[in-house]
Design an enzyme around this catalytic site. Structure first.
Site, PDB file in Angstrom:
ATOM      1  N   ASP A 118      -5.078 -12.537   4.246  1.00  0.00           N
ATOM      2  CA  ASP A 118      -6.219 -11.939   4.931  1.00  0.00           C
ATOM      3  C   ASP A 118      -7.553 -12.128   4.212  1.00  0.00           C
ATOM      4  O   ASP A 118      -8.566 -11.577   4.651  1.00  0.00           O
ATOM      5  CB  ASP A 118      -5.976 -10.456   5.205  1.00  0.00           C
ATOM      6  CG  ASP A 118      -5.368  -9.715   4.030  1.00  0.00           C
ATOM      7  OD1 ASP A 118      -5.198 -10.321   2.953  1.00  0.00           O
ATOM      8  OD2 ASP A 118      -5.050  -8.527   4.190  1.00  0.00           O
TER       9      ASP A 118
ATOM     10  N   ASP B 104      -3.831 -10.674  -1.916  1.00  0.00           N
ATOM     11  CA  ASP B 104      -4.260 -10.089  -0.653  1.00  0.00           C
ATOM     12  C   ASP B 104      -5.732  -9.688  -0.761  1.00  0.00           C
ATOM     13  O   ASP B 104      -6.220  -9.373  -1.851  1.00  0.00           O
ATOM     14  CB  ASP B 104      -3.398  -8.853  -0.387  1.00  0.00           C
ATOM     15  CG  ASP B 104      -3.468  -8.331   1.027  1.00  0.00           C
ATOM     16  OD1 ASP B 104      -2.504  -8.543   1.776  1.00  0.00           O
ATOM     17  OD2 ASP B 104      -4.463  -7.663   1.375  1.00  0.00           O
TER      18      ASP B 104
ATOM     19  N   HIS C  38       0.801  -1.225   0.000  1.00  0.00           N
ATOM     20  CA  HIS C  38       0.000   0.000   0.000  1.00  0.00           C
ATOM     21  C   HIS C  38       0.838   1.281   0.000  1.00  0.00           C
ATOM     22  O   HIS C  38       0.301   2.356  -0.275  1.00  0.00           O
ATOM     23  CB  HIS C  38      -0.929   0.041   1.211  1.00  0.00           C
ATOM     24  CG  HIS C  38      -1.998  -0.995   1.213  1.00  0.00           C
ATOM     25  ND1 HIS C  38      -2.858  -1.172   0.152  1.00  0.00           N
ATOM     26  CD2 HIS C  38      -2.352  -1.927   2.153  1.00  0.00           C
ATOM     27  CE1 HIS C  38      -3.696  -2.163   0.435  1.00  0.00           C
ATOM     28  NE2 HIS C  38      -3.410  -2.635   1.628  1.00  0.00           N
TER      29      HIS C  38
ATOM     30  N   HIS D 140      -6.971  -6.998   0.174  1.00  0.00           N
ATOM     31  CA  HIS D 140      -7.014  -5.575  -0.145  1.00  0.00           C
ATOM     32  C   HIS D 140      -6.354  -5.324  -1.502  1.00  0.00           C
ATOM     33  O   HIS D 140      -5.379  -5.993  -1.859  1.00  0.00           O
ATOM     34  CB  HIS D 140      -6.281  -4.759   0.922  1.00  0.00           C
ATOM     35  CG  HIS D 140      -6.840  -4.923   2.306  1.00  0.00           C
ATOM     36  ND1 HIS D 140      -6.370  -5.884   3.174  1.00  0.00           N
ATOM     37  CD2 HIS D 140      -7.832  -4.267   2.953  1.00  0.00           C
ATOM     38  CE1 HIS D 140      -7.049  -5.797   4.320  1.00  0.00           C
ATOM     39  NE2 HIS D 140      -7.941  -4.837   4.205  1.00  0.00           N
TER      40      HIS D 140
END
Length: 393
Positions: A256, A167, A131, A169
């Protein structure tokens, strides 16, 4: 090319520690301990390599010099604010620059080993901080180690690098950094940005004007289980990778998306994650002569999920996959219970789920997953010379 696998590891990587925070380095410690107890790190052809910190020359290929200055200064200035630092997501901590540079250096070492033929595959489970932006910390990430490593590969002469992010995200930082670079294909499967941080990763994000079709986003609805996730993966990822013809596959393997992860809403199992790692290895074998660099990423079920998922990743990268029914070793269970009293310590390497799926077809009544697949294929497949309606593409 050597058939070895490099695992970049040193306990000093645990110094990337945000304090009382979901991104707890215990998950990495327990991963390495579990892999060691199961004999994975002792396999023939596995080489453990200690990392060195990425220098400013490497970091500034991705990050602004003024941002590096801020990361260095922030721990010494109690009133520091800005650059995304000092927030609940990205608190300032002692040694922030040094530990972040070490994580980046570990991913660079993994990438260099594979590119130079010193190993066929390499893993940095402490990496995957996807990120971080050029001049801003975000989403628990200070320096964007995948992007730093990919930039190093480009400097070494790579012409086509594929980055696949599984992931939960969106891999927004890596996408942003290479948005207009036709040498890097970024592919991200994630929970819809309508429901989850960082709010990007819609299907119509397909790359900059000089790199149309090199950003691929599969935005999945909350609640998707293994079968739907695998259906989406296989309906899109192999096709876009084959069209791009990468020289090396770089993956961010955040854990996740698991059903018990506290920060998201997809419902995958460890068995589904294992199936994904096998699919990624097969694609690297098919398209890149096996050249595969894997990092960790998110994952906040610190005991129940992350160590098992990433131990499966290490097993797949280093040779034979683990039998899902494998028992977790008693010594590891004792360590996990001591590190996190009160947590449920798993007894097996499986969630006892069959991660099989039905292949995508452009016919019939579409469900939410099929609509997500169709949106991505419609947005990006024509840009890569593929037919969005042909299941063979």
């Amino acid at each position: 090319m050597s058939d070895d696998t490099v695992v970049v590891w040193d306990e000093s990587l645990l110094a990337y520690d945000l304090g009382d925070h979901p991104l707890d380095p215990v998950r990495v410690e327990l991963t390495i301990a579990l892999a060691r107890e199961l004999g994975i790190l002792q396999r023939p052809g596995v080489r453990l390599v200690s990392p060195t910190p990425a220098g400013d020359a490497s970091l500034t290929r991705v990050h602004a010099p003024r941002y590096l200055d801020a990361v260095r200064i922030a721990p010494r200035d109690p009133l520091f604010a800005g650059f995304g630092l000092g927030t609940s997501d990205n608190p300032v901590f002692d040694g922030m620059h040094e530990s972040s540079a070490l994580v980046a250096g570990a991913s660079v070492a993994a990438a260099e080993a594979v590119w130079r033929g010193e190993a066929r595959r390499a893993v940095n489970v402490a990496g995957g901080l996807h990120h971080a932006m050029p001049a801003r910390a975000a989403g628990f990430c200070v320096y964007n180690d995948p992007a730093v490593a990919i930039a190093r590969l480009l400097d070494l002469g790579a012409e086509r690098i594929a980055y696949v992010d599984v992931d939960v995200h969106h891999g927004d930082g890596v996408q942003q950094i290479f948005w207009d670079d036709p040498r890097v294909l970024t592919v991200s499967l994630h929970e819809t940005p309508l429901a989850l941080f960082p709010g990007t990763g819609f299907p119509d994000e397909t790359g900059g004007p000089n790199a149309a079709g090199t950003a691929v986003n599969i935005a999945l609805p909350p609640g998707v289980e293994d079968a739907g996730w695998q259906r989406a993966f296989h309906a899109i990822v192999p096709s876009v990778l084959r069209a791009f013809r990468p020289q090396l596959l770089f993956t961010q393997c955040g854990a996740d998306a698991h059903r018990v992860d506290p920060l998201a809403d997809l419902h995958l199992s460890v068995d589904g994650q294992r199936a994904t790692y096998l699919a990624l290895r097969a694609l690297a074998d098919e398209l890149c002569d096996g050249r595969w660099v894997a990092t960790g990423g998110g994952g906040y079920a610190l005991v129940e999920v992350v160590p098992r998922a990433w131990t499966h990743l290490l097993a797949v990268a280093t040779g034979a996959p683990l039998d899902p029914a494998t028992l977790t070793p008693p010594a590891w269970r004792d360590l996990a219970a001591a590190r996190r009293p009160g947590f449920d310590v798993p007894l097996q390497m499986t969630d006892d789920v069959d991660p099989g799926h039905e292949p995508w077809q452009p016919t019939g009544e579409p469900n939410q997953v099929d609509r997500a697949i169709a949106a991505t294929r419609k947005a990006v497949f024509p840009l890569l010379g593929l037919d969005p309606h042909d299941p063979r593409d």
